[in-house]
Design a protein around this motif. Structure first.
Motif, PDB file in Angstrom:
ATOM      1  N   MET A  59       0.830  -1.202   0.000  1.00  0.00           N
ATOM      2  CA  MET A  59       0.000   0.000   0.000  1.00  0.00           C
ATOM      3  C   MET A  59       0.860   1.245   0.000  1.00  0.00           C
ATOM      4  SD  MET A  59      -3.022   0.965   2.694  1.00  0.00           S
ATOM      5  CE  MET A  59      -3.859  -0.510   2.235  1.00  0.00           C
ATOM      6  N   CYS A  60       1.952   1.266   0.728  1.00  0.00           N
ATOM      7  CA  CYS A  60       2.841   2.431   0.755  1.00  0.00           C
ATOM      8  C   CYS A  60       3.460   2.662  -0.601  1.00  0.00           C
ATOM      9  CB  CYS A  60       3.926   2.244   1.808  1.00  0.00           C
ATOM     10  SG  CYS A  60       3.289   2.345   3.498  1.00  0.00           S
ATOM     11  N   ASN A  61       3.874   1.600  -1.236  1.00  0.00           N
ATOM     12  CA  ASN A  61       4.441   1.744  -2.569  1.00  0.00           C
ATOM     13  C   ASN A  61       3.400   2.346  -3.515  1.00  0.00           C
ATOM     14  OD1 ASN A  61       6.952   0.709  -1.779  1.00  0.00           O
ATOM     15  ND2 ASN A  61       6.355  -1.402  -2.215  1.00  0.00           N
ATOM     16  N   HIS A  62       2.205   1.971  -3.358  1.00  0.00           N
ATOM     17  CA  HIS A  62       1.151   2.451  -4.265  1.00  0.00           C
ATOM     18  C   HIS A  62       0.920   3.955  -4.089  1.00  0.00           C
ATOM     19  CE1 HIS A  62      -2.451   2.467  -6.682  1.00  0.00           C
ATOM     20  NE2 HIS A  62      -3.125   3.078  -5.639  1.00  0.00           N
ATOM     21  N   HIS A  63       1.019   4.524  -2.895  1.00  0.00           N
ATOM     22  CA  HIS A  63       0.721   5.933  -2.624  1.00  0.00           C
ATOM     23  C   HIS A  63       1.963   6.789  -2.475  1.00  0.00           C
ATOM     24  CE1 HIS A  63      -3.558   5.264  -2.100  1.00  0.00           C
ATOM     25  NE2 HIS A  63      -3.253   4.167  -1.323  1.00  0.00           N
ATOM     26  N   PHE A  64       3.121   6.348  -2.686  1.00  0.00           N
ATOM     27  CA  PHE A  64       4.346   7.105  -2.473  1.00  0.00           C
ATOM     28  C   PHE A  64       4.467   8.264  -3.416  1.00  0.00           C
ATOM     29  CE2 PHE A  64       8.902   7.882  -3.330  1.00  0.00           C
ATOM     30  CZ  PHE A  64       9.280   8.286  -2.057  1.00  0.00           C
ATOM     31  N   GLN A  65       4.127   8.147  -4.661  1.00  0.00           N
ATOM     32  CA  GLN A  65       4.293   9.191  -5.655  1.00  0.00           C
ATOM     33  C   GLN A  65       3.386  10.377  -5.332  1.00  0.00           C
ATOM     34  OE1 GLN A  65       6.672   9.211  -8.071  1.00  0.00           O
ATOM     35  NE2 GLN A  65       6.054  11.350  -8.396  1.00  0.00           N
TER      36      GLN A  65
END
Length: 751
Positions: A59-65
Motif C-alpha cells: 500500500m505504501c508503494n502504491h501511494h508514495f508518488q
C-alpha cells in the motif's frame, strides 16, 4: 484430526484478535497460554504479522508518488505564504498608523456615550426619587398638621408605588423603616382621640339627651305642617364632615377634636332648634374608623368601640341612689340614656358596619330591662302624686323621643300602666287626708247665704236642684253643710287627677273611662266611706252633727248621676255604654247614711239611759192619799229633752232654724226606737231580780211615769205615725204577761 481442530481454533483466535479492541483481548490470549500448543500459535501469529507487513508495504508503494507530489506543492506554497505574510504585516502597519487618530476619536466618542448613558440613568433615577422625596415631605407636613388619614394614604402610596420604583437607596431604606413607625404613631394618635371622644360624650350625654328631648317636646306641640325646618330625631340627609370647620371673626378655627361636644352658648338665640347630633363632632370616630380600615384592623376597632360603649351603657343605666327624691334626678337619668342612644343611632346611620342594627337593638333591650327595673324600684319610694304625675309625663316624653329614633318603647308604656295603680293608691292617701280635713273643719250646719252671688257660688260647686229653695227670699240656708260642695269638688279634682295620668298613654276613650271609674269607685267605697264612718263613730259627735251627716249624704247620693255625666263628658264615653263601669257612690252614701242613722238611734238611746240612771223608785212606798202621784222628775226631764230634740230636727212650729231637718222616716224610726227603749228600760227596772217586793205606791208612781210617756206619744212628737202606733211601744207595760211580774204582784198582795 486433533491438529486440524487446533489449526482452526488458532485461526479463530487470530481473527478475534484482529477484529476485537485491544482492551478486550486478555481472555483470548489467556486461552492460548492455557492450551498446550503455545509454540504452534506463536508461529502462526508470526506468519500472520509478516503477511500484514507485506500488505502495508504494497500500500505504501502504491501511494508514495502522490505523497512526494504533495510535499513538492507544499514547499511552493510556503514561499508564497512568506510573501503574503510580509504583505499582510505591511498592510497592518499602515492600517495601524492610519487608525490611531480614529481610535482616539472613537475613545472620545465612547467616553461621551458613557457620559450620556450615565446622565440618562441619573435623570431616570431622579425622576423616580424626586416623587419619593416630595411625597415624604408631604407626609411629614400632613403629620405635622395632624391630618392623619391623608398621611396614612400618602404612606401607603409611598410604600407600594414610589419606593419600589426608586430602587435600593439608603434614604429609601430609612424611609421604608420609618413608615411602620409613622403608622403606629397615627394609629395610637387616632385611638387617643377616640378615647377622648368617648370620654367627652360620656360626660355630655345628658346635654345631648336634653336637646333631643327638647326637640321631641317641641315637635309634640307643633302641627306637622308648621316649622318644616324643625325635625325631631334623625335627619337622614345630613352627614357630618370628618373635619368640620367653623368660621368666626374672619378666622377659620378647627373645632377641638378632644371635646366631642360643641358650645351651646348661643343655642337659645337661634330660630332653628339645633339637632342633637349637631352638638357632637363625630370626626374622631370617622377618622379612627378610616385609619383602622386602611391598616387592616377594622375588626379590632369595631370590637374596641363596641366594648367601650357597652361599658358606658352600664354606667349610664346605673341610677343614683337618691334619684327618686326629685324629678331632676329622673330627668338627668333619662337625658343620659337618650344622649347615649342618639349617638349610637347617628353612628349606625353614618358609618358602614361600625355598629349594626342587631348590636343597637341588643343594647336597647339591655337598657330597657334595666330602665324598667330601676323605675319600678325608685318610683315605689314616691308618695307624692304630683311627682308621680311629673315622672309619668317625663317617661312619656322619654319614650316618644326614643321612639322617634326607631327604638321600641312598648314596655315603657306597659310599665306606666303598672304605675297607674301606684298613682291611684297615692291619690287615695292624699284624698283621705283631704276628706278628713274637710270633715274636721266642717261645722255640720246648713250653709247660710245672704246674696244671689253667694248662692250661685255654692250651686256652681254642687249641682243643687231645689226650685222651692230658689223661690225663698234672702237670707236663706242651703240644706247641706260646707262638707257637701267641698267633697263634690274634691271628687271632681280626683277625677281630673286620674285623667291627667291617662293622657299621652295611647289609651282609647273607653280604657280611660274605665280607669277613671274604677279609681273613683275605690275613692268612694274605700277612702270616702272610711272617712265618713270615722266622722260618724268619732267621740263627742252630737245628734245635730249626725243629722247633718244624713242630710249631706242624701244630697251627695242624689248627685251621683251628675258625677256619672261629668265623667262621660270628659272621656266622651256615654255612661250607658255596654260594659261600662258604674259608680258605687249611691251605695257608699247610703251605707254612710244608715251608719249615721244607727248612730243617732244609739246616741239617743244612750242619752235616754243617762236620764234613766237618775231613776230612784221606792218599791216599798205607800199608797198616796188624795190625788194621783206626779211623774218622776227624771222622766219629766227625759220627756222634755225628747220633745225639744224632735221639735228641733223635724221643723215643728216654734223650732229653731239653725239645725238641719231630720228626714221623716228617720225621725219616725228614732222616735219609735226611743219609746221602745224607754219601755224596755222601765220593764227592766220593774223586773230587776234585786227587787224582791213592789208596793202599790210604787206601782202608782210607775203608772204615773208611764202615763207621762204615753202622753208624749199621743202628742205626736214626729209627724207621720198613723193612729196610736207610737203608743204600742208602751203596751207591754200596760199588759204584763210575764210570770215574774205576777209573782211580784202576788207577793205584794199577800203582804
Amino acid at each position: 484430526m486433533a491438529s486440524v481442530e487446533t489449526a482452526a481454533e488458532h485461526e479463530r483466535i487470530l481473527r478475534e484478535i484482529e477484529s476485537t479492541d485491544t482492551n478486550c483481548i486478555g481472555p483470548t490470549l489467556r486461552s492460548v497460554y492455557d492450551g498446550q500448543e503455545h509454540g504452534l500459535f506463536m508461529a502462526k501469529l508470526d506468519a500472520r504479522i509478516r503477511n500484514h507487513d507485506r500488505e502495508i508495504e504494497k500500500m505504501c508503494n502504491h501511494h508514495f508518488q502522490g505523497f512526494v507530489d504533495s510535499i513538492t506543492e507544499l514547499l511552493k506554497v510556503r514561499g508564497e505564504a512568506q510573501k503574503l505574510k510580509s504583505q499582510v504585516t505591511e498592510t497592518n502597519r499602515s492600517i495601524q498608523g492610519d487608525g490611531k487618530e480614529l481610535m482616539s476619536s472613537m475613545e472620545e466618542l465612547r467616553q461621551c456615550r458613557v457620559q450620556q448613558r450615565n446622565i440618562a440613568t441619573t435623570v431616570d433615577k431622579l425622576t423616580h426619587c424626586l416623587p419619593v422625596l416630595e411625597m415624604y415631605r408631604r407626609l411629614q407636613e400632613q403629620m405635622d398638621a395632624k391630618r392623619y388619614y391623608p398621611a396614612l394614604r400618602t404612606s401607603e402610596q409611598l410604600e407600594q408605588t414610589c419606593l419600589p420604583r426608586a430602587g435600593q437607596y439608603r434614604f429609601c431604606t430609612i424611609m421604608a423603616e420609618n413608615l411602620p413607625k409613622l403608622r403606629t404613631q397615627i394609629r395610637d394618635t387616632a385611638m387617643t382621640q377616640l378615647k377622648d371622644f368617648l370620654e367627652s360624650i360620656r360626660k355630655h350625654s345628658d346635654k345631648i339627651g336634653e336637646t333631643a328631648i327638647r326637640q321631641a317636646q317641641l315637635q309634640r306641640s307643633l302641627d306637622s305642617s308648621t316649622q318644616p325646618g324643625v325635625v325631631v330625631g334623625r335627619r337622614p340627609g345630613k352627614q357630618p364632615a370628618a373635619g368640620r370647620v367653623t368660621q368666626s371673626n374672619g378666622q377659620v378655627d378647627r373645632l377641638e377634636l378632644d371635646s366631642g361636644v360643641l358650645d351651646l352658648g348661643d343655642e337659645e338665640e337661634t330660630d332653628q332648634v339645633t339637632g342633637a347630633q349637631d352638638l357632637v363632632d363625630f370626626s374622631p370616630v370617622y377618622r379612627c374608623l378610616h385609619i383602622y380600615t386602611v391598616l387592616g384592623l377594622r375588626d379590632v376597632f369595631e370590637n374596641y368601640y363596641r366594648k367601650q360603649r357597652r361599658k358606658q351603657a352600664r354606667l349610664v343605666l346605673q341610677p343614683h341612689s337618691n334619684m327618686h327624691e326629685t324629678l331632676e334626678g329622673y330627668r338627668r337619668y333619662f337625658n343620659q340614656i337618650v344622649g347615649f342612644f342618639v349617638v349610637e343611632d347617628h353612628v349606625l346611620h353614618t358609618t358602614q358596619g361600625l355598629v349594626n342594627r342587631a348590636y343597637v337593638e341588643e343594647l336597647w333591650e339591655l337598657a330597657l330591662s334595666k330602665i324598667v327595673a330601676a323605675l319600678r324600684t325608685h318610683s315605689s319610694y314616691c308618695d307624692d302624686p304630683d311627682l308621680v304625675l311629673d315622672l309619668k309625663n317625663l317617661i312619656v316624653l322619654f319614650a316618644d323621643t326614643l321612639q322617634g329614633y326607631g327604638f321600641p318603647v312598648s314596655q315603657l308604656f306597659d310599665m306606666l300602666l303598672e304605675m297607674r295603680e301606684q298613682y291611684g293608691e297615692i291619690l287615695l292617701k292624699r284624698w283621705n287626708v283631704t276628706f278628713r280635713q274637710v270633715l274636721d273643719q266642717d261645722n255640720f250646719s246648713p250653709i247660710p247665704v245672704s246674696t244671689e252671688q253667694e248662692y250661685r257660688h255654692y250651686t256652681s260647686q254642687f249641682p243643687l236642684q231645689d226650685p222651692e229653695l230658689e223661690k225663698l227670699p234672702f237670707p236663706k240656708k242651703l240644706p247641706f253643710s260646707e262638707f257637701v260642695p267641698k267633697v263634690y269638688s274634691q271628687l271632681k279634682e280626683f277625677i281630673y287627677a286620674c285623667l291627667k295620668y291617662s293622657e299621652d298613654l295611647h289609651l282609647s276613650s273607653t280604657e280611660v273611662d274605665d280607669m277613671i271609674r274604677k279609681s273613683t269607685n275605690l275613692l268612694l267605697t274605700r277612702t270616702l266611706s272610711n272617712c265618713l264612718h270615722y266622722a260618724i263613730k268619732k267621740k263627742n259627735v252630737g245628734l245635730a252633727e249626725l243629722v247633718q251627716v244624713i242630710i249631706n249624704t242624701t244630697h251627695l247620693e242624689q248627685s251621683c248621676h251628675f258625677m256619672e255625666e261629668f265623667i262621660s263628658n270628659i272621656t266622651n264615653v256615654p255612661s250607658d255604654t255596654a260594659n261600662a263601669t258604674k259608680l258605687y257612690g249611691t251605695s257608699t252614701f247610703k251605707d254612710a247614711r244608715h251608719a249615721a242613722e244607727a248612730e243617732i238611734y244609739t246616741g239617743l238611746n244612750a242619752k235616754i239611759d243617762q236620764f234613766l240612771q237618775l231613776a230612784d223608785y221606792d218599791w216599798m212606798a205607800g199608797v198616796p192619799s188624795g190625788a194621783a202621784p206626779a211623774p218622776s222628775d227624771y222622766l219629766l226631764d227625759l220627756v222634755a229633752f225628747l220633745k225639744s230634740t224632735f221639735s228641733v230636727f223635724t221643723n215643728l212650729p216654734g223650732a229653731p232654724v239653725e239645725h238641719a231637718i231630720l228626714p221623716g222616716k228617720v225621725a219616725q224610726t228614732a222616735c219609735m226606737s226611743a219609746c221602745k227603749h224607754i219601755s224596755t228600760s222601765l220593764m227592766q227596772l220593774l223586773l230587776d231580780p234585786e227587787v224582791k217586793q213592789i208596793s202599790m205606791g210604787a206601782l202608782h208612781q210607775l203608772n204615773a211615769d208611764v202615763d207621762e210617756c204615753e202622753g208624749f206619744a199621743r202628742a205626736g212628737p214626729v209627724a207621720g205615725f198613723q193612729g196610736d202606733t207610737l203608743l204600742l211601744a208602751f203596751s207591754d207595760l200596760r199588759q204584763p204577761n210575764s210570770p215574774q211580774k205576777y209573782g211580784n204582784l202576788h207577793q205584794h198582795e199577800n203582804k
